[in-house]
Write a protein that holds these residues in place. Structure first.
Motif, PDB file in Angstrom:
ATOM      1  N   PRO A  63      28.633  51.668  55.579  1.00 48.47           N
ATOM      2  CA  PRO A  63      28.864  50.351  54.971  1.00 48.47           C
ATOM      3  C   PRO A  63      30.273  50.216  54.394  1.00 48.47           C
ATOM      4  O   PRO A  63      30.826  51.161  53.833  1.00 48.47           O
ATOM      5  CB  PRO A  63      27.814  50.291  53.850  1.00 48.47           C
ATOM      6  N   LEU A 105      31.936  48.551  51.484  1.00 50.58           N
ATOM      7  CA  LEU A 105      31.548  47.951  50.215  1.00 50.58           C
ATOM      8  C   LEU A 105      32.743  47.412  49.439  1.00 50.58           C
ATOM      9  O   LEU A 105      32.696  47.276  48.219  1.00 50.58           O
ATOM     10  CB  LEU A 105      30.784  48.980  49.365  1.00 50.58           C
ATOM     11  N   SER A 143      32.157  44.610  47.169  1.00 50.09           N
ATOM     12  CA  SER A 143      31.483  44.973  45.917  1.00 50.09           C
ATOM     13  C   SER A 143      32.377  45.814  45.012  1.00 50.09           C
ATOM     14  O   SER A 143      31.935  46.257  43.944  1.00 50.09           O
ATOM     15  CB  SER A 143      30.189  45.747  46.223  1.00 50.09           C
ATOM     16  N   TYR A 191      30.954  56.615  47.182  1.00 43.56           N
ATOM     17  CA  TYR A 191      31.930  55.545  46.968  1.00 43.56           C
ATOM     18  C   TYR A 191      32.424  55.576  45.522  1.00 43.56           C
ATOM     19  O   TYR A 191      31.699  56.007  44.616  1.00 43.56           O
ATOM     20  CB  TYR A 191      31.295  54.180  47.243  1.00 43.56           C
ATOM     21  N   ILE A 248      25.015  56.674  48.558  1.00 45.28           N
ATOM     22  CA  ILE A 248      23.966  56.278  49.499  1.00 45.28           C
ATOM     23  C   ILE A 248      23.496  57.545  50.199  1.00 45.28           C
ATOM     24  O   ILE A 248      24.281  58.217  50.869  1.00 45.28           O
ATOM     25  CB  ILE A 248      24.478  55.269  50.539  1.00 45.28           C
ATOM     26  N   MET A 251      19.860  54.664  47.183  1.00 53.39           N
ATOM     27  CA  MET A 251      21.157  54.277  46.618  1.00 53.39           C
ATOM     28  C   MET A 251      21.128  54.460  45.111  1.00 53.39           C
ATOM     29  O   MET A 251      20.159  54.051  44.460  1.00 53.39           O
ATOM     30  CB  MET A 251      21.477  52.834  46.991  1.00 53.39           C
ATOM     31  N   VAL A 281      24.530  45.202  45.643  1.00 54.61           N
ATOM     32  CA  VAL A 281      25.197  46.252  46.414  1.00 54.61           C
ATOM     33  C   VAL A 281      24.234  46.858  47.437  1.00 54.61           C
ATOM     34  O   VAL A 281      24.623  47.153  48.572  1.00 54.61           O
ATOM     35  CB  VAL A 281      25.753  47.353  45.483  1.00 54.61           C
ATOM     36  N   SER A 341      23.845  44.565  50.445  1.00 56.45           N
ATOM     37  CA  SER A 341      25.048  44.631  51.273  1.00 56.45           C
ATOM     38  C   SER A 341      25.093  45.933  52.054  1.00 56.45           C
ATOM     39  O   SER A 341      25.427  45.956  53.243  1.00 56.45           O
ATOM     40  CB  SER A 341      26.294  44.490  50.386  1.00 56.45           C
ATOM     41  N   SER A 342      24.740  47.023  51.394  1.00 59.72           N
ATOM     42  CA  SER A 342      24.755  48.333  52.050  1.00 59.72           C
ATOM     43  C   SER A 342      23.759  48.383  53.200  1.00 59.72           C
ATOM     44  O   SER A 342      24.087  48.836  54.305  1.00 59.72           O
ATOM     45  CB  SER A 342      24.401  49.437  51.035  1.00 59.72           C
ATOM     46  N   TYR A 343      22.549  47.910  52.945  1.00 57.40           N
ATOM     47  CA  TYR A 343      21.505  47.961  53.954  1.00 57.40           C
ATOM     48  C   TYR A 343      21.876  47.118  55.168  1.00 57.40           C
ATOM     49  O   TYR A 343      21.629  47.512  56.313  1.00 57.40           O
ATOM     50  CB  TYR A 343      20.176  47.502  53.356  1.00 57.40           C
ATOM     51  N   ASP A 384      24.935  46.381  56.201  1.00 59.02           N
ATOM     52  CA  ASP A 384      26.034  47.023  56.914  1.00 59.02           C
ATOM     53  C   ASP A 384      25.599  48.270  57.672  1.00 59.02           C
ATOM     54  O   ASP A 384      26.226  48.655  58.656  1.00 59.02           O
ATOM     55  CB  ASP A 384      27.153  47.403  55.946  1.00 59.02           C
ATOM     56  N   LEU A 385      24.533  48.918  57.225  1.00 57.47           N
ATOM     57  CA  LEU A 385      24.039  50.110  57.920  1.00 57.47           C
ATOM     58  C   LEU A 385      23.544  49.774  59.323  1.00 57.47           C
ATOM     59  O   LEU A 385      23.359  50.666  60.145  1.00 57.47           O
ATOM     60  CB  LEU A 385      22.920  50.777  57.119  1.00 57.47           C
TER      61      LEU A 385
END
Length: 240
Positions: free
Chosen positions: A152, A154, A157, A175, A185, A218, A230, A233-235, A237-238
């Motif tokens: 991801p 980020l 974020s 991160y 993550i 996370m 966050v 957004s991470s999920y 982008d994965l």
């Protein structure tokens, strides 16, 4: 101003995993951009999990005669009301048990994620970030997990990728923000069915998002609202 809310049925289908990959990605992108949608998705996932945990074990059990009898009697209405009150109390106690320390204390995904975050675990490889193309880095991680994923981004974020650590068939993505605050993550093979959990562990929020292939934990020292933003957004982008 936040984007217009996605229709409720789309959010419910997103939570239930009933959308195709393109639609899932579209909804996930909107969720990542809207704290309101993120909170609603978290609420729907939590409701689904609660119903499954509290009532799932009862689904295949026959109704005992002792519970049928009151409804065949003259005072059925009153007895049903009393039974409902008792059931509500029992359900409340059940929720306290399900979401108490025992649930998280025995959670393998959370334990592994916290261990890795604190510098523990059997490290097998540190993936070099300098000079590595994103596609190459994604390929290494995907090979370790045996599932195609993307690291991801980020930046929106406020976090920048600082380290990628492999633990056999698990991976931790670390991160940092401009103040040096850590957000991690942790990814590993799924341990079961779909789930979504949000829990405070000390000063940190822990969010677990699992599907049939991967479990993602996370962890970050932030508010629950910030974590939902966050995490969504991470999920997304994965590319899961």
């Amino acid at each position: 101003m936040e984007p217009e809310l996605t229709p409720q049925e789309d959010l419910q289908a997103f939570v239930d995993g009933q959308l195709d990959r393109e639609a899932m990605s579209a909804v996930a992108s909107r969720v990542a951009e809207s704290p309101t949608l993120a909170r609603e998705v978290a609420r729907l996932r939590a409701d689904k999990l609660l119903l499954k945990r509290v009532y799932g074990p009862l689904a295949d059990q026959p109704v005992p005669d002792s519970l049928r009898a009151p409804f065949r009697r003259h005072r059925a209405r009153r007895r049903a009301t009393q039974f409902g009150a008792a059931a509500a109390l029992a359900a409340g106690l059940a929720l306290a048990v399900w979401f108490g320390p025992a649930l998280w204390g025995g959670d393998k995904v959370v334990k592994e994620a916290l261990t890795a975050r604190n510098g523990g675990g059997a490290v097998t490889r540190q993936v070099a970030l300098d000079g590595a193309e994103p596609d190459q880095r994604d390929a290494v991680i995907s090979a370790a997990l045996s599932v195609p994923v993307k690291v991801p981004d980020l930046g929106r974020s406020g976090f920048t990728l600082a380290a990628v650590t492999l633990y056999g068939q698990a991976v931790q993505l670390s991160y940092r923000d401009t103040a040096g605050k850590l957000f991690t993550i942790y990814l590993r093979h799924s341990l079961g069915s779909d789930r979504f959990d949000l829990h405070q562990e000390g000063k940190a929020e822990v969010c677990v998002w699992q599907n049939a292939e991967l479990a993602v934990a996370m962890v970050g020292e932030m508010t629950a609202k910030e974590m939902l933003k966050v995490a969504s957004s991470s999920y997304a982008d994965l590319n899961l």
